[in-house]
Design an enzyme around this catalytic site. Structure first.
Site, PDB file in Angstrom:
ATOM      1  N   GLU B  29      -1.649 -10.893 -31.420  1.00 39.13           N
ATOM      2  CA  GLU B  29      -0.655 -10.754 -30.821  1.00 39.13           C
ATOM      3  C   GLU B  29       0.254  -9.214 -31.097  1.00 39.13           C
ATOM      4  O   GLU B  29       0.559  -8.509 -32.359  1.00 39.13           O
ATOM      5  CB  GLU B  29       0.486 -11.308 -30.527  1.00 39.13           C
ATOM      6  CG  GLU B  29       0.459 -12.633 -30.075  1.00 39.13           C
ATOM      7  CD  GLU B  29       1.888 -14.136 -30.239  1.00 39.13           C
ATOM      8  OE1 GLU B  29       2.776 -13.831 -31.419  1.00 39.13           O
ATOM      9  OE2 GLU B  29       1.470 -15.356 -29.967  1.00 39.13           O
ATOM     10  N   LEU B  58       0.306 -14.959 -25.574  1.00 38.66           N
ATOM     11  CA  LEU B  58       1.199 -14.542 -26.460  1.00 38.66           C
ATOM     12  C   LEU B  58       1.598 -16.559 -26.219  1.00 38.66           C
ATOM     13  O   LEU B  58       1.995 -16.936 -26.021  1.00 38.66           O
ATOM     14  CB  LEU B  58       2.941 -14.383 -26.125  1.00 38.66           C
ATOM     15  CG  LEU B  58       4.079 -14.196 -27.312  1.00 38.66           C
ATOM     16  CD1 LEU B  58       4.965 -13.774 -26.366  1.00 38.66           C
ATOM     17  CD2 LEU B  58       3.843 -15.284 -27.613  1.00 38.66           C
ATOM     18  N   ALA B  59       0.428 -17.220 -27.306  1.00 40.67           N
ATOM     19  CA  ALA B  59      -0.032 -18.096 -27.769  1.00 40.67           C
ATOM     20  C   ALA B  59      -1.150 -18.365 -28.254  1.00 40.67           C
ATOM     21  O   ALA B  59      -2.241 -18.187 -28.952  1.00 40.67           O
ATOM     22  CB  ALA B  59      -0.668 -18.891 -26.385  1.00 40.67           C
ATOM     23  N   GLU B  60       0.113 -19.161 -29.984  1.00 35.91           N
ATOM     24  CA  GLU B  60      -0.714 -19.406 -31.132  1.00 35.91           C
ATOM     25  C   GLU B  60      -1.579 -20.141 -31.622  1.00 35.91           C
ATOM     26  O   GLU B  60      -3.071 -19.495 -31.819  1.00 35.91           O
ATOM     27  CB  GLU B  60       0.159 -19.265 -32.269  1.00 35.91           C
ATOM     28  CG  GLU B  60       0.821 -18.224 -32.328  1.00 35.91           C
ATOM     29  CD  GLU B  60       2.283 -18.217 -31.863  1.00 35.91           C
ATOM     30  OE1 GLU B  60       2.304 -18.634 -31.040  1.00 35.91           O
ATOM     31  OE2 GLU B  60       2.916 -16.596 -31.399  1.00 35.91           O
ATOM     32  N   GLN B  82       1.533 -13.248 -36.120  1.00 32.18           N
ATOM     33  CA  GLN B  82       2.712 -12.292 -36.196  1.00 32.18           C
ATOM     34  C   GLN B  82       3.545 -12.341 -37.398  1.00 32.18           C
ATOM     35  O   GLN B  82       3.313 -11.269 -38.150  1.00 32.18           O
ATOM     36  CB  GLN B  82       3.436 -12.074 -34.660  1.00 32.18           C
ATOM     37  CG  GLN B  82       4.376 -10.537 -34.740  1.00 32.18           C
ATOM     38  CD  GLN B  82       4.192 -10.499 -33.631  1.00 32.18           C
ATOM     39  OE1 GLN B  82       5.102 -10.770 -32.500  1.00 32.18           O
ATOM     40  NE2 GLN B  82       3.529  -9.910 -32.798  1.00 32.18           N
ATOM     41  N   ASP B  84       4.614 -15.379 -40.367  1.00 32.94           N
ATOM     42  CA  ASP B  84       4.482 -16.554 -41.071  1.00 32.94           C
ATOM     43  C   ASP B  84       5.280 -18.369 -40.226  1.00 32.94           C
ATOM     44  O   ASP B  84       4.361 -19.223 -39.898  1.00 32.94           O
ATOM     45  CB  ASP B  84       4.983 -17.477 -42.125  1.00 32.94           C
ATOM     46  CG  ASP B  84       6.585 -16.296 -42.011  1.00 32.94           C
ATOM     47  OD1 ASP B  84       7.406 -16.393 -41.954  1.00 32.94           O
ATOM     48  OD2 ASP B  84       6.652 -15.256 -43.017  1.00 32.94           O
ATOM     49  N   PHE B  86       5.733 -18.176 -37.218  1.00 40.64           N
ATOM     50  CA  PHE B  86       5.078 -18.578 -36.023  1.00 40.64           C
ATOM     51  C   PHE B  86       3.514 -19.299 -35.284  1.00 40.64           C
ATOM     52  O   PHE B  86       2.834 -19.362 -34.881  1.00 40.64           O
ATOM     53  CB  PHE B  86       4.748 -17.508 -34.637  1.00 40.64           C
ATOM     54  CG  PHE B  86       6.067 -16.787 -34.623  1.00 40.64           C
ATOM     55  CD1 PHE B  86       7.395 -17.555 -35.011  1.00 40.64           C
ATOM     56  CD2 PHE B  86       6.183 -15.366 -34.485  1.00 40.64           C
ATOM     57  CE1 PHE B  86       8.710 -17.059 -35.009  1.00 40.64           C
ATOM     58  CE2 PHE B  86       7.702 -14.260 -34.849  1.00 40.64           C
ATOM     59  CZ  PHE B  86       8.419 -15.411 -34.814  1.00 40.64           C
ATOM     60  N   PRO B  89       2.395 -23.303 -33.744  1.00 39.12           N
ATOM     61  CA  PRO B  89       1.517 -23.972 -32.464  1.00 39.12           C
ATOM     62  C   PRO B  89       0.225 -23.709 -32.200  1.00 39.12           C
ATOM     63  O   PRO B  89      -0.138 -24.482 -31.677  1.00 39.12           O
ATOM     64  CB  PRO B  89       2.048 -22.846 -31.831  1.00 39.12           C
ATOM     65  CG  PRO B  89       3.567 -22.383 -31.498  1.00 39.12           C
ATOM     66  CD  PRO B  89       3.559 -22.397 -33.232  1.00 39.12           C
ATOM     67  N   HIS B 129      10.758 -15.792 -39.596  1.00 40.37           N
ATOM     68  CA  HIS B 129      10.481 -14.573 -39.877  1.00 40.37           C
ATOM     69  C   HIS B 129      10.004 -14.508 -41.300  1.00 40.37           C
ATOM     70  O   HIS B 129       9.708 -13.373 -41.699  1.00 40.37           O
ATOM     71  CB  HIS B 129      10.779 -13.545 -39.000  1.00 40.37           C
ATOM     72  CG  HIS B 129      11.668 -13.191 -38.052  1.00 40.37           C
ATOM     73  ND1 HIS B 129      11.831 -14.545 -36.966  1.00 40.37           N
ATOM     74  CD2 HIS B 129      10.409 -12.543 -37.466  1.00 40.37           C
ATOM     75  CE1 HIS B 129      12.038 -13.942 -36.234  1.00 40.37           C
ATOM     76  NE2 HIS B 129      11.276 -12.568 -36.086  1.00 40.37           N
TER      77      HIS B 129
END
Ligand SMILES: Cc1ncc(C[n+]2csc(CCOP(=O)(O)OP(=O)(O)O)c2C)c(N)n1
Ligand SMILES: [Mg+2]
Lengths: 420, 337
Positions: B29, B58-60, B82, B84, B86, B89, B129
């Site tokens: 991303e 936008l999708a891990e 982007q 840790d 995140f 998913p 974050h």
């Protein structure tokens, strides 16, 4: 609860008091509207298939859109949507105008507080005032909001305390408020997660036999997440009374909406069996009408609705972002002409409703709110007792954590009395 | 040799990897025009084009799952998560697919995927974050897990990760992205044995094992302890799966004492693994019970509390005092639980 959180409840009550005839007329209109909404989708589909051009139907474009106030402030007629805001008087339009001016002011003040080191971060909503006020003010107090981090305007409509609004951004709490106190969950930072929560909450409302509705706010970027798509499956499958409110502000940090979707985002929902509307997100009246339609459908057992409010993120993603690295300069100019506040201002002017007195009252209100917010912000302690790190992890005692806590207390105590 | 920041050294490592092998593709991303939120991929899209350096939707789960498909097809995807917090998913794709595909197919399908994760706290960020999720992955068979602590290692190790035919989780210490150091770009993928620890400072009294963001803190602690007459050997683990226990073992047999530190929560963490292995391997050499200095078993706190959460110089030295049998914060402490 501060700041007229109840006003929209008043709107709602007024709506309820409409004569039976008006209600009947509206029912007819809604039938028409359903036709309009569904044919809009058919229309979109065939047109795209026929022309096969993604360019024309790009997800950021403004065709096939519900608009009640044009950018020049003139009133556009819409037989399907007008009846849903027919009860909105000029005075109430002024209130909506005031709300938008106030939340823009909140946004500017918070950005300034960040620049001055009072806040660690802020996610500006500049440009998205109509999308947030038009929808937020359509809710009842017993409805429940599940939002993302940018919905501070919606939080304002729920009557959030300013200190509570800023705690997270000041870095002193993981979440700012008690969700049950204002009917709004604390913002989800994990993109898209809250859409499933809204769906489950809505399901609970039907099980409890109440006609409260859950509304999920999320961005264009979020629509790529599995969670959001799963939420639509679950909401459709259970016919949950939930409203999916997508603010398509054209950007997910640096990624343009075209990377997330080759078609209108609103086109996705019908594939899940969810009716959708695409509204001008900078038109507070259109947003309000669409939200009322969706809420009404949810309350009357009609299940979920998807609303795409097409707007524009006029600021950076957050105060840490530098949009100059990726955003075309003329975008701001183009969208500046569609500004939500000035267009409502022009409409009010044309009706003689934006007198000098009114403007002064609105500006005074915005000033007062900004002052109150700043005071609330600096009153929030930046220093916290280190032992707070252990608070709230569990509801019931946890022996492992108790041990760490006790050891850490001993560690802190070892500093007392200077050198040992 | 060139002066680089740690983030810049990863950037140059990625540039080498892209130039050396046209099967290397980057996916994440905001990694294109923006160059990533930490600018680690700065200018790479400009240089190698949007097919090699791809901004992902936008999708891990999408990012990792798509990388699996690319790997099937012979590519070497380098995914950026982007932050840790995140990664979750994408967790299912990582532990159920990336980690197991090689085993499932008895090596027929290679999975040379690198997953870059800026991790750890100390930057005053909001929730999600600042996390340290490395233990989940070190606990998962089939994944290699590594973390760098200085610009040269960052440069060499990212190239090594990409060249490796196994999936590698590459944890980047985000609060050290701006740390400067000399970097030789000559030191490419094959100049370092994969999975080897490094003795960052020699010493004789205490072995202090750290990785990623806490290595500089451990070095500071060693310098401070030296003033006090205590000689600390600092080991930068670099690899968390596998862990280079022979280097750790050698050190502990010399010092007889172990302190291990990480930002991640204590329970079930890397420190537990190191302490257990050292106890098994060096029991007869130990002068004191191994000590762990870690984040607490709590979610990462709001920024105003992160100093309390993060291991720092004082907490490290307190543990050093403990293993040295000197007066420390737990002297006289009575367990309440
Ligand atoms: C699961 C997850 N992945 C990545 C991020 C990092 N991130 C924060 S905001 C954002 C963009 C969101 O865009 P959009 O959904 O359009 O909402 P907007 O910011 O425009 O309001 C990203 C990628 C995150 N918060 N959560
Ligand atoms: Mg967006």
């Amino acid at each position: 609860m501060g700041y007229r959180a109840y006003r929209l409840k008043d709107f709602w009550q007024r709506r309820r008091m409409l004569s039976a005839a008006a209600i009947q007329a509206r029912a007819v209109h809604e039938r028409e509207l359903r036709v309009i909404v569904s044919t809009t989708h058919e229309h979109t589909r065939t047109e795209t298939l026929a022309e096969g051009s993604d360019q024309d139907m790009g997800p950021g474009q403004l065709e096939d859109i519900v608009q009640l106030i044009r950018p020049d402030g003139s009133r556009a007629e819409s037989p399907g949507f007008d009846p849903w805001v027919a009860d909105v008087t000029d005075d109430q339009l002024v209130d909506l105008y005031e709300d938008m001016v106030v939340i823009r002011r909140i946004d500017t003040e918070a950005t300034a507080l960040q620049r001055q080191g009072e806040l660690a971060l802020w996610a500006p909503l500049l440009g998205q005032e109509a999308a947030q006020i038009g929808s937020g003010r359509a809710l009842r107090t017993d409805d429940f909001v599940f939002s993302s981090y940018r919905e501070n305007g919606v939080a304002y409509t729920r009557g959030v305390d300013f200190g509570d609004m800023l705690k997270v951004w000041r870095g002193i709490a993981s979440a700012g408020w008690d969700p049950y106190a204002i009917g709004m969950a604390t913002p989800a930072v994990i993109i898209g997660a809250q859409t499933l929560h809204a769906t489950g909450y809505a399901l609970g409302c039907t099980y409890d036999g109440v006609d409260s509705v859950a509304i999920a706010y999320f961005g264009d970027g979020a629509t790529s997440q599995g969670d959001v798509n799963e939420a639509m499956v679950f909401a459709s499958s259970f016919q949950a009374p939930v409203v999916f409110f997508c603010q398509n502000n054209q950007w997910a940090i640096s990624e343009p909406v075209g990377l997330q979707a080759h078609r209108h985002i609103s086109d996705r929902a019908p594939g899940f069996g969810i009716p959708s509307m695409r509204v001008d997100g900078n038109d507070v009246l259109a947003v309000m009408a669409a939200t009322r339609i969706a809420l009404d459908r949810a309350r009357s057992g009609g299940g979920p609705t998807f609303i795409e409010a097409v707007t524009y993120r006029m600021g950076p993603h957050t105060t840490s972002d530098d949009p100059k690295r990726y955003r075309p300069a003329d975008d701001l100019e183009e969208w500046g002409r569609k500004d939500p506040i000035s267009r409502l201002g022009r409409l009010l002017e044309s009706r003689g409703a934006l007198t000098g007195d009114v403007t002064k009252r609105v500006n005074d209100k915005a000033d007062a709110v900004a002052r109150e917010m700043r005071a609330a912000c600096v009153a929030l302690d930046k220093e916290l007792d280190p032992m707070m790190v252990f608070d709230g992890v569990y509801e019931e005692p946890h022996s492992g954590l108790e041990r760490q806590k006790s050891q850490y207390a001993a560690y802190l105590a070892s500093f007392e009395g200077g050198e040992q | 040799m060139t002066q680089m920041t740690l983030g810049g050294a990863i950037n140059s490592g990625l540039r080498h990897a892209l130039a050396d092998d046209d099967k290397v593709v980057l996916l994440g991303e905001d990694i294109g025009k923006l160059g990533g939120v930490f600018r680690v991929t700065d200018k790479l899209q400009e240089e190698f084009g949007p097919r090699r350096v791809m901004d992902a939707p936008l999708a891990e789960a999408g990012i990792i799952g798509t990388a699996v498909g690319l790997a099937f097809r012979g590519y070497r995807p380098v995914c950026e998560i982007q932050f840790d917090g995140f990664i979750y998913p994408g967790f299912d794709q990582i532990v159920a697919q990336v980690a197991k595909l090689h085993y499932r197919t008895r090596g027929k399908v290679k999975v040379p995927i690198t997953i870059r994760v800026p991790f750890g706290g100390g930057i005053g960020a909001v929730e999600h974050h600042s996390e340290s999720p490395e233990a989940y992955f070190a606990h998962t068979a089939g994944l290699r897990v590594i973390s760098c602590s200085n610009p040269q290692d960052a440069h060499t190790m990212i190239r090594q990760a990409i060249a490796c035919d196994d999936p590698v989780l590459f944890f980047e210490p985000k609060r050290r992205y701006w740390l400067k150091g000399e970097v030789s770009e000559e030191l490419g993928a094959d100049t370092l044995p994969m999975g080897s620890a490094r003795v960052a400072r020699e010493g004789t009294d205490v072995t202090l094992a750290a990785y990623g963001p806490l290595v500089p803190t451990a070095m500071d602690a060693a310098a401070a302890a030296a003033d006090d007459g205590i000689s600390i050997e600092v080991i930068d683990l670099r690899s968390l799966s596998p862990i280079d226990f022979s280097t750790v073992e050698k050190s502990v047999r010399k010092t007889g004492r172990l302190v291990v530190t990480h930002e991640a929560a204590q329970s079930g963490g890397i420190g537990a693994e190191v302490a257990a292995a050292v106890t098994e391997r060096c029991f007869d050499w130990l002068e004191a019970a191994p000590a762990r200095v870690t984040g607490f078993d709590t979610p990462y706190p709001p920024a105003a509390l992160e100093e309390a959460f993060l291991p720092d110089l004082d907490r490290l030295l307190d543990a050093v005092d403990r293993v040295m049998g000197r007066r420390n914060s737990l002297t006289g402490w009575k367990a309440t639980a």
